[in-house]
Design a protein around this motif. Structure first.
Motif: not given
Length: 269
Positions: A7-9, A11-12, A19, A38-39, A56, A64, A232
């Motif tokens: 999963t991402h959020h 910040r990327c 989050i 995240d990335h 990020m 993070y 995303h």
């Protein structure tokens, strides 16, 4: 057990939601474990955020980690929150990335190849005017990078191992079966898992990464599999989990895995 490790959020820079939004979505979807991944920052540059909107900032990395650990504690009686990260793999910067991850209490790391020959695997124009020979060479290069990422020992999971087809569905038809089989052998030997990543449904190709054909061969070579929505936006958490589980059983898998404190946990299908 129902889980989602990818999963991402916000910040990327190209995902929506915090989050905590993803954790709440996981609870709503009936998950027992949610991985936050995240990335990674681009550690190959001294700049704080050389690629805004893609990864990020370096200055966000510690915040993070701290936020995920705080939420892990906050939600410990309701859902298991796992600290992960989707890390780019660049051979020339591998040791820099390895150093950046030292002493971070990750539950797992996903290693993903996002560039081949300095061009994004999702670049719609990279295939224009390439003859078959050059297409094969690019596909082989992609899988050679995935092999290197497996051998690096940095990762528990390898991300979306045929995602180059995302905006070029014909990628799957480029003949490079030997390169794929060699890659699956390396992955099995290194005891790294591959994810079934359902975000392909959001791109031109539709469906999941990797293809059923690759999953059948992965089973043959003894590769472990796991699940990640690559969400995303919070509404995609756990997307197609039950369909993936059903398909894996049809292919012949009897188990999949997730990770806690860098240790592989086997979950029956």
């Amino acid at each position: 057990m129902k889980f989602d490790l990818h999963t991402h959020h916000e910040r990327c820079g190209h995902a929506n939601g915090t989050i905590e939004d993803y954790i709440v979505a996981a609870l709503d979807a009936g998950l027992q474990a949610i991985g936050i991944s995240d990335h990674s920052p681009y550690f190959g540059s001294e700049q704080d955020q050389p690629f805004p909107g893609i990864a990020m900032a370096r200055s966000d990395f510690q915040s993070y980690v701290d936020e995920v650990l705080r939420l892990k504690e906050k939600y410990k009686d309701r859902i298991e929150v796992l600290l992960g990260m989707e890390s780019d793999f660049f051979p020339r910067h591998a040791e820099t990335y390895r150093d950046a991850y030292k002493n971070v209490p990750f539950d797992y790391l996903i290693g993903s190849v996002h560039q081949v020959g300095g061009v994004s695997i999702f670049n719609r124009n990279r295939w224009k005017d390439l003859n078959e020979e050059k297409q094969i060479a690019d596909k082989v290069s992609y899988y050679e990078l995935i092999q290197q990422s497996a051998r690096s020992g940095m990762f528990d999971i390898l991300g979306h191992i045929d995602a180059m087809k995302g905006y070029y569905p014909a990628f799957s038809d480029i003949p490079a079966h030997e390169a794929i089989d060699d890659t699956l052998r390396v992955i099995a030997h290194c005891d790294v898992a591959i994810e079934i990543n359902t975000s392909g449904s959001t791109k031109d190709v539709g469906g999941w990464y990797p293809s059923d054909d690759i999953l059948e061969r992965a089973l043959h070579f003894g590769v472990n599999v796991t699940f990640g929505s690559d969400a995303h936006k919070p509404s995609r958490v756990g997307d197609d989990f039950e369909l993936v589980r059903k398909r894996l059983k049809e292919i012949g898998f009897s188990q999949w895995v997730f990770y806690r404190k860098r240790q592989q946990i086997i979950v029956p299908l």
